[in-house]
Design an enzyme around this catalytic site. Sequence first.
Site, PDB file in Angstrom:
ATOM      1  N   PRO A 197       0.854  -1.199   0.000  1.00 51.11           N
ATOM      2  CA  PRO A 197       0.000   0.000   0.000  1.00 51.11           C
ATOM      3  C   PRO A 197       0.886   1.244   0.000  1.00 51.11           C
ATOM      4  O   PRO A 197       1.490   1.595   1.008  1.00 51.11           O
ATOM      5  CB  PRO A 197      -0.811  -0.134   1.298  1.00 51.11           C
ATOM      6  CG  PRO A 197       0.023  -0.992   2.188  1.00 51.11           C
ATOM      7  CD  PRO A 197       0.803  -1.913   1.300  1.00 51.11           C
ATOM      8  N   ASP A 250       5.859   2.186   2.434  1.00 52.39           N
ATOM      9  CA  ASP A 250       4.921   1.094   2.685  1.00 52.39           C
ATOM     10  C   ASP A 250       4.080   1.471   3.901  1.00 52.39           C
ATOM     11  O   ASP A 250       4.581   1.519   5.026  1.00 52.39           O
ATOM     12  CB  ASP A 250       5.711  -0.198   2.951  1.00 52.39           C
ATOM     13  CG  ASP A 250       4.824  -1.426   3.085  1.00 52.39           C
ATOM     14  OD1 ASP A 250       3.636  -1.278   3.402  1.00 52.39           O
ATOM     15  OD2 ASP A 250       5.340  -2.551   2.889  1.00 52.39           O
ATOM     16  N   HIS A 251       2.785   1.717   3.671  1.00 53.11           N
ATOM     17  CA  HIS A 251       1.924   2.215   4.735  1.00 53.11           C
ATOM     18  C   HIS A 251       1.641   1.164   5.813  1.00 53.11           C
ATOM     19  O   HIS A 251       1.126   1.490   6.881  1.00 53.11           O
ATOM     20  CB  HIS A 251       0.604   2.721   4.142  1.00 53.11           C
ATOM     21  CG  HIS A 251      -0.032   3.827   4.938  1.00 53.11           C
ATOM     22  ND1 HIS A 251       0.460   4.247   6.150  1.00 53.11           N
ATOM     23  CD2 HIS A 251      -1.121   4.577   4.697  1.00 53.11           C
ATOM     24  CE1 HIS A 251      -0.306   5.229   6.619  1.00 53.11           C
ATOM     25  NE2 HIS A 251      -1.277   5.437   5.766  1.00 53.11           N
ATOM     26  N   ARG A 252       1.990  -0.096   5.548  1.00 53.40           N
ATOM     27  CA  ARG A 252       1.856  -1.124   6.586  1.00 53.40           C
ATOM     28  C   ARG A 252       2.897  -0.941   7.683  1.00 53.40           C
ATOM     29  O   ARG A 252       2.689  -1.366   8.822  1.00 53.40           O
ATOM     30  CB  ARG A 252       2.007  -2.524   5.973  1.00 53.40           C
ATOM     31  CG  ARG A 252       0.943  -2.897   4.957  1.00 53.40           C
ATOM     32  CD  ARG A 252       1.297  -4.202   4.284  1.00 53.40           C
ATOM     33  NE  ARG A 252       2.574  -4.130   3.585  1.00 53.40           N
ATOM     34  CZ  ARG A 252       3.163  -5.164   2.978  1.00 53.40           C
ATOM     35  NH1 ARG A 252       2.581  -6.358   2.993  1.00 53.40           N
ATOM     36  NH2 ARG A 252       4.306  -5.010   2.358  1.00 53.40           N
ATOM     37  N   ILE A 254       5.124   2.228   7.742  1.00 51.43           N
ATOM     38  CA  ILE A 254       5.339   3.648   7.979  1.00 51.43           C
ATOM     39  C   ILE A 254       4.009   4.382   7.931  1.00 51.43           C
ATOM     40  O   ILE A 254       3.206   4.164   7.024  1.00 51.43           O
ATOM     41  CB  ILE A 254       6.274   4.240   6.900  1.00 51.43           C
ATOM     42  CG1 ILE A 254       7.567   3.423   6.760  1.00 51.43           C
ATOM     43  CG2 ILE A 254       6.563   5.697   7.189  1.00 51.43           C
ATOM     44  CD1 ILE A 254       8.430   3.420   7.984  1.00 51.43           C
TER      45      ILE A 254
END
Length: 293
Positions: free
Chosen positions: A89, A265-267, A269
């Site tokens: 993501p 990577d929004h998972r 950060i």
Amino acid sequence: MRRFARELGVDLLAVRGSGPKGRVTRGDVQEFVKRTLAAGSADAAAGALRVAALPEVDFTRFGETEEHPLGRIKRISGNHLSACWLNIPHVTQFDEADITALEAFRQEQKAEAARREIKLTFLPFLMKACVGALRQIPEFNTSLSADGERLIHKRYFHIGVAVDTPQGLVVPVIRDVDRKGIFELAGELAEVSSLARAGKLSPAQLQGGCFSISSLGGIGGTAFTPIVNAPEVAILGVSRSAMKPVWDGAAFAPRLMLPLSLSYDHRVIDGAQAARFTTLLATLLGDLRHLLL
């Protein structure tokens, strides 16, 4: 039974009944839900993601065409980039860094670089600043475990640098950037860039990166959204620097500003961490003396 199925979000037409004359029972609905959840878990564990294929188009219907084979590097990198885009993501944080003083310092060092027969670009300074930011915000120097349950922190600083070649984009990795000086990094960058354009990089030179940099400053543009190079969790894009009027508290002054585009990577950060990272990086680039603190 219809109410029970509706509460569970089950379409009764999809359930095979085991009762008299094929009637669907409560147990059938429960078993259907169990099988569906089990199948979904298996797909998730395998990283399965089903995406509809694009339709094949006969372009000759619209006019004359000709075909050329896609280069080997683009075929390989294309598959990797597609996997990164589909599995990660992505979010991109944009910022600017004032590199007026840094550019003046780089110009001052050109004579020494020439004496060493080295071309001193901006990139070695950017790499050192990135290491400084990675040290202070270590979440960016990690990788997510395959099961998505653990974060692997790295105690080394290997930086990947995207190189534009006639065959396509490659990302050789410069190891132990924290232990090397600016001139050493400049020489190594020139060497790996030459190997990359000649198609002579070894597989080992393309592996082990912690964080990647994609620089389009020599070409142009104001911002872009680079794709995270898994298994890394972030990539920095830089565009062409430009002189801009910046308010210094008393008047507008001409400053050389560098656009930053940080994809992550929004998972792993979140947005606040990304903003802190670009702010810190801008501070380090604005005055490299902060790296000594």
